[in-house]
Write a protein that holds these residues in place. Sequence first.
Motif, PDB file in Angstrom:
ATOM      1  N   LEU A   1      -4.808 -19.358  14.592  1.00  0.00           N
ATOM      2  CA  LEU A   1      -3.584 -19.341  16.053  1.00  0.00           C
ATOM      3  C   LEU A   1      -3.937 -18.564  17.271  1.00  0.00           C
ATOM      4  N   ASN A   2      -4.401 -17.385  16.830  1.00  0.00           N
ATOM      5  CA  ASN A   2      -5.040 -16.658  17.588  1.00  0.00           C
ATOM      6  C   ASN A   2      -6.104 -17.401  18.620  1.00  0.00           C
ATOM      7  N   ALA A   3      -6.767 -17.541  17.965  1.00  0.00           N
ATOM      8  CA  ALA A   3      -8.465 -18.667  18.199  1.00  0.00           C
ATOM      9  C   ALA A   3      -8.147 -19.547  19.779  1.00  0.00           C
ATOM     10  N   THR A   4      -7.135 -20.386  19.202  1.00  0.00           N
ATOM     11  CA  THR A   4      -6.486 -21.828  19.543  1.00  0.00           C
ATOM     12  C   THR A   4      -4.980 -21.089  20.344  1.00  0.00           C
ATOM     13  N   GLY A   5      -4.774 -20.160  20.583  1.00  0.00           N
ATOM     14  CA  GLY A   5      -3.875 -20.278  21.487  1.00  0.00           C
ATOM     15  C   GLY A   5      -2.507 -20.490  21.605  1.00  0.00           C
TER      16      GLY A   5
ATOM     17  N   GLY B   1       0.608  -1.280   0.377  1.00  0.00           N
ATOM     18  CA  GLY B   1       0.297   0.071  -0.168  1.00  0.00           C
ATOM     19  C   GLY B   1       0.527   1.309  -0.398  1.00  0.00           C
ATOM     20  N   ALA B   2       1.732   1.539  -0.090  1.00  0.00           N
ATOM     21  CA  ALA B   2       3.227   2.469  -0.940  1.00  0.00           C
ATOM     22  C   ALA B   2       2.259   3.532  -1.550  1.00  0.00           C
ATOM     23  N   PRO B   3       2.846   4.880  -1.603  1.00  0.00           N
ATOM     24  CA  PRO B   3       2.529   5.921  -2.127  1.00  0.00           C
ATOM     25  C   PRO B   3       2.484   5.552  -3.189  1.00  0.00           C
ATOM     26  N   GLY B   4       0.911   5.381  -4.337  1.00  0.00           N
ATOM     27  CA  GLY B   4       1.814   5.419  -5.948  1.00  0.00           C
ATOM     28  C   GLY B   4       1.256   4.148  -6.351  1.00  0.00           C
ATOM     29  N   ALA B   5       1.098   3.476  -5.525  1.00  0.00           N
ATOM     30  CA  ALA B   5       1.015   1.886  -5.603  1.00  0.00           C
ATOM     31  C   ALA B   5      -0.732   1.632  -6.577  1.00  0.00           C
ATOM     32  N   PRO B   6      -0.294   0.644  -7.279  1.00  0.00           N
ATOM     33  CA  PRO B   6      -1.343   0.215  -7.756  1.00  0.00           C
ATOM     34  C   PRO B   6      -2.776   0.104  -6.514  1.00  0.00           C
ATOM     35  N   ALA B   7      -4.413   0.892  -6.986  1.00  0.00           N
ATOM     36  CA  ALA B   7      -5.207  -0.111  -6.352  1.00  0.00           C
ATOM     37  C   ALA B   7      -5.228  -1.024  -6.052  1.00  0.00           C
ATOM     38  N   VAL B   8      -5.079  -1.997  -7.740  1.00  0.00           N
ATOM     39  CA  VAL B   8      -5.602  -3.687  -7.581  1.00  0.00           C
ATOM     40  C   VAL B   8      -4.443  -4.596  -7.434  1.00  0.00           C
ATOM     41  N   ARG B   9      -4.064  -5.009  -6.656  1.00  0.00           N
ATOM     42  CA  ARG B   9      -3.265  -5.678  -5.858  1.00  0.00           C
ATOM     43  C   ARG B   9      -2.738  -7.508  -6.787  1.00  0.00           C
ATOM     44  N   PRO B  10      -2.039  -7.967  -7.195  1.00  0.00           N
ATOM     45  CA  PRO B  10      -1.678  -9.322  -7.801  1.00  0.00           C
ATOM     46  C   PRO B  10      -2.209 -10.053  -7.416  1.00  0.00           C
ATOM     47  N   LEU B  11      -3.610 -11.193  -8.263  1.00  0.00           N
ATOM     48  CA  LEU B  11      -3.911 -11.693  -7.359  1.00  0.00           C
ATOM     49  C   LEU B  11      -3.152 -12.650  -6.339  1.00  0.00           C
ATOM     50  N   GLY B  12      -1.447 -13.057  -6.747  1.00  0.00           N
ATOM     51  CA  GLY B  12      -1.267 -14.412  -5.973  1.00  0.00           C
ATOM     52  C   GLY B  12      -0.965 -13.683  -4.599  1.00  0.00           C
ATOM     53  N   GLU B  13      -0.384 -11.943  -4.440  1.00  0.00           N
ATOM     54  CA  GLU B  13      -0.355 -11.219  -3.020  1.00  0.00           C
ATOM     55  C   GLU B  13      -1.535 -11.138  -2.842  1.00  0.00           C
ATOM     56  N   ALA B  14      -2.432 -10.855  -2.860  1.00  0.00           N
ATOM     57  CA  ALA B  14      -3.856 -11.019  -2.602  1.00  0.00           C
ATOM     58  C   ALA B  14      -4.351 -12.441  -2.023  1.00  0.00           C
ATOM     59  N   VAL B  15      -4.323 -13.487  -2.388  1.00  0.00           N
ATOM     60  CA  VAL B  15      -4.495 -14.712  -2.080  1.00  0.00           C
ATOM     61  C   VAL B  15      -3.937 -14.864  -0.506  1.00  0.00           C
ATOM     62  N   ALA B  16      -2.218 -14.291  -0.782  1.00  0.00           N
ATOM     63  CA  ALA B  16      -1.961 -14.616   0.298  1.00  0.00           C
ATOM     64  C   ALA B  16      -1.696 -14.137   1.594  1.00  0.00           C
ATOM     65  N   GLU B  17      -2.618 -13.221   0.994  1.00  0.00           N
ATOM     66  CA  GLU B  17      -2.618 -12.110   2.381  1.00  0.00           C
ATOM     67  C   GLU B  17      -3.786 -12.542   2.830  1.00  0.00           C
ATOM     68  N   VAL B  18      -5.072 -13.049   2.623  1.00  0.00           N
ATOM     69  CA  VAL B  18      -6.441 -13.492   2.494  1.00  0.00           C
ATOM     70  C   VAL B  18      -6.156 -14.955   3.312  1.00  0.00           C
ATOM     71  N   GLU B  19      -4.711 -15.727   2.903  1.00  0.00           N
ATOM     72  CA  GLU B  19      -4.461 -16.950   3.565  1.00  0.00           C
ATOM     73  C   GLU B  19      -4.166 -16.581   5.409  1.00  0.00           C
ATOM     74  N   ARG B  20      -3.227 -15.715   4.754  1.00  0.00           N
ATOM     75  CA  ARG B  20      -2.089 -15.592   6.307  1.00  0.00           C
ATOM     76  C   ARG B  20      -3.508 -14.722   6.893  1.00  0.00           C
ATOM     77  N   GLN B  21      -4.046 -14.071   6.906  1.00  0.00           N
ATOM     78  CA  GLN B  21      -4.582 -13.548   8.228  1.00  0.00           C
ATOM     79  C   GLN B  21      -5.502 -15.058   8.959  1.00  0.00           C
ATOM     80  N   ALA B  22      -6.196 -15.531   7.626  1.00  0.00           N
ATOM     81  CA  ALA B  22      -6.894 -16.504   8.201  1.00  0.00           C
ATOM     82  C   ALA B  22      -5.688 -17.717   9.161  1.00  0.00           C
ATOM     83  N   ILE B  23      -4.330 -17.857   8.777  1.00  0.00           N
ATOM     84  CA  ILE B  23      -4.333 -18.478   9.783  1.00  0.00           C
ATOM     85  C   ILE B  23      -3.552 -17.932  11.000  1.00  0.00           C
ATOM     86  N   GLN B  24      -3.563 -16.834  10.718  1.00  0.00           N
ATOM     87  CA  GLN B  24      -3.415 -15.558  12.107  1.00  0.00           C
ATOM     88  C   GLN B  24      -4.499 -15.911  13.170  1.00  0.00           C
ATOM     89  N   ALA B  25      -5.724 -15.412  12.576  1.00  0.00           N
ATOM     90  CA  ALA B  25      -6.785 -15.831  13.602  1.00  0.00           C
ATOM     91  C   ALA B  25      -6.841 -17.557  13.542  1.00  0.00           C
TER      92      ALA B  25
END
Length: 509
Positions: free
Chosen positions: A470-474, A444-468
């Motif tokens: 792990l939070n839920a299971t300690g 999200g740096a200044p000047g970055a395009p609003a639409v991110r590459p699909l692979g990066e977007a999927v990776a971010e969603v998966e990472r957030q799901a894994i974090q959630a």
Amino acid sequence: MPTVSLQDDFTHVPDLPRDVRSVLELAARSMFQLFADTVEGMMLVDRQGKVVWISEGYKQFLPALGFQDESEFVGHAVEEVVPNTLMREVIATGRPILVDLLTNKAGTFLVSRIPLRDDRGEVIGALGMVLMAHPESTMQPLMKKFARLQRELDDARKQLAEQRRPKYTFASFIGSSPQVMEVKRQARRVAQTDSTVLLLGETGTGKELLAHAIHAASSRAGRPFIGVNIAAIPETLLEAEFFGVAPGAYTGADRKGRDGKFKLADGGTLFLDEIGDMPLALQAKLLRALQEQEIEPLGSNQVLKVDVRVIAATSRDLPQLVAEGKFREDLYYRLNVVPIRLPSLRERLGDLEALVEFLGEDISRRSGMPHRDVAPDAFEVLRAHPWRGNIRELRNVLEQVTMLTDDLRLEARHFRRALATPESPLQPPVELSPASATAAEGAGAPGAPAVRPLGEAVAEVERQAIQAALNATGGNKQAAARLLKISRATLYEKLAQYGPVPWPPAGGR
């Protein structure tokens, strides 16, 4: 009583010829008359193999052979009117067959066949004689021996046919992925022809199995399938292995000679595995055999015609070998008539479950051990493996795992141990450490395009799901994997792929 010498006795016989030729002619006339008076019937065949005369006695066999009149019999090729006859062989070789048993729809007969020659010694026909009709009534010992030998010969032929018939069909080539379906389509199409086939692919992809399947689907399926692994035969023996050895060709050679693989495959299919390992010296002779369908046994000047369909296979780069001068270019073009490339296991992972099921059942049947189920998390481990040995390596791993555990369910942990090698050890998962810098977070740096590459977007969603999770299971990874409905192995792979996910989270316990 005075004694008379043989010479004296001979000189007192005024009608006996004195020269050898005349004696032989007299003996021939007398022998022929003896045969004419005593044999059951006689037949005369000309040099073209046509019946030109039969005796009065021979006419008794015509009804049983299916003829009502002599005119229907005389003038025809002998093999057309007398099934199983060897008269044409006698004409072709010039060698008599003095005593033989002939069996056909008219019965079993004791027969004799003699070639007839002109003054120059050339064969101009043959005389066949029925010495005895239905000899089984008066020659029981000989007939029993003949019947026993015939049974043994039939059994030997049956066993040989069992060994040389195709072992696999297209149904044996497991898989329904697009790559496999295309290979089967090409192979079925070429099976209907006699074209030479070149099977290309890595080791363990099933080239020999596909060669069997092509033969089984062809018009040659009832004839022999002969396989030769060129890499497994010493170079000094390859020529004899391919083309055979004439009797007494060299010291220690079999006095009866030995047929080569081309002769054994006559009428059928010859599979040349690892053709890229063939020595240059033998490639020219193989090229002639393929082009002319002729072979010349080692130590012989006789050229033999053969009818052989060739399927070759290699895991090597033949065009590269041609460029390096290690493989003849003309032989390459002669083999590369219909090339079929078999996909590696890495290219057809969609077939992995079907292959594991099939191989598991086969291992269970051969070993007598119970069939093992394979857990979903195990397939995640199997899919991540490079499979340099392809299906052969997969079978090896399955058999190893089956033999080393009593568990009826094979899980990821079983396969991790089997797949760990000194070249590419599979290390146990490393525990996560608190660190959270990722490349995706800087998107999200200044000047970055609003639409991110699909692979990066999927990776971010998966990472957030894994974090959630792990939070839920300690931080309990097994429980987190259950929440995410993935295997623990998959979770570890994701963690390794995305980098460490912080635990505890910022501001946590």
